[in-house]
Design a protein around this motif. Sequence first.
Motif, short mmCIF file in Angstrom:
data_model
loop_
_atom_site.label_atom_id
_atom_site.label_comp_id
_atom_site.label_asym_id
_atom_site.label_seq_id
_atom_site.Cartn_x
_atom_site.Cartn_y
_atom_site.Cartn_z
N MET A 221 0.78 -1.23 0.00
CA MET A 221 0.00 0.00 0.00
C MET A 221 0.82 1.29 0.00
O MET A 221 0.49 2.25 0.72
CB MET A 221 -0.98 -0.01 1.17
N ASP B 268 -2.32 9.79 4.68
CA ASP B 268 -2.24 8.45 4.07
C ASP B 268 -2.34 7.37 5.13
O ASP B 268 -1.88 6.26 4.93
CB ASP B 268 -0.93 8.31 3.28
N LYS C 165 -8.17 5.67 6.99
CA LYS C 165 -9.03 6.56 6.19
C LYS C 165 -10.09 7.24 7.04
O LYS C 165 -10.43 8.39 6.78
CB LYS C 165 -9.64 5.78 5.03
N ASP D 190 -4.47 10.81 0.21
CA ASP D 190 -4.43 9.63 -0.66
C ASP D 190 -5.72 8.81 -0.46
O ASP D 190 -6.40 8.93 0.56
CB ASP D 190 -3.21 8.77 -0.30
N ASN D 191 -6.05 7.99 -1.43
CA ASN D 191 -7.11 6.98 -1.31
C ASN D 191 -8.52 7.50 -1.09
O ASN D 191 -9.32 6.85 -0.43
CB ASN D 191 -6.78 6.01 -0.16
N GLU E 206 -2.53 2.22 -6.38
CA GLU E 206 -1.14 1.85 -6.67
C GLU E 206 -1.04 0.46 -7.32
O GLU E 206 -1.64 -0.50 -6.87
CB GLU E 206 -0.29 1.89 -5.37
#
Length: 221
Positions: free
Chosen positions: A40, A141, A144, A169-170, A199
Amino acid sequence: TQSTRPQRILTAVQKNATRGDPRSVVKAIDHFCRNKEWAMNVGDEKGCILDSVVSEVNPATVLELGTYCGYSTVRIASLLPPNAKLITLEFNPDFAAIARQVIAWAGLEDKVQLVEGASGDWIPKMKEQFGVKTFDLVFLDHWKNSYLPDTKLMEECGLLRKGSVLLADNVICPGAPEYLEFIRSSPRYKSQYFKSHLEYTKVEDGLEKSVFLGLVNEEWT
Ligand SMILES: Cn1cnc(CNC(=O)c2cc(-c3ccc(F)cc3)cc(O)c2O)c1
Ligand SMILES: [Mg+2]
């Protein structure tokens, strides 16, 4: 004893990257995660977007929430101006131990302060512990569902100034729906979505860049 994935990532760096060469460390991790084992890291595609935001902000102070193996730590730190500081927080001690060695292999230990522990505990202590006034750039990151509470906490602790940039991110995969909803509807942020992919995959993901505008005046009415 069985090795862990982070340990195998470190081994790949030590075997294939040149000491003191951050780009070769990034390349070695991407090659391992694309061809051997997914992991990740923000990865090469989203990593290029991260690089462009770091270069544009040219930050003197950076906070990274979620170090993992240090991949994005190395990407960011390798672009920082002299005397700039990156503080990276990692909750998992095993990840932190690997990240320290990856960061050292890249020769970036002087620009990076890796702190182990929970972001919620450390954010209120940033000023007193590390002499930080405000962060020019924050890279989110980590877990979440911590993105939103930690952003509110950074505001409350006065760690953001007019113009501070948050890069998350994400926001699609795994997703940070509460964070996205808040940040895109708040008058205190100007947000922009950078569409990309998870990724090393073809799955959609992306980065959300948000500029803190400071307390806007209608909040005083
Ligand atoms: C355990 N842990 C310690 N730190 C964290 C925070 N990071 C993530 O959770 C994270 C997860 C994924 C991901 C995982 C499985 C999947 F199927 C799709 C995506 C990708 C990322 O880029 C991430 O940053 C988790
Ligand atoms: Mg991520």
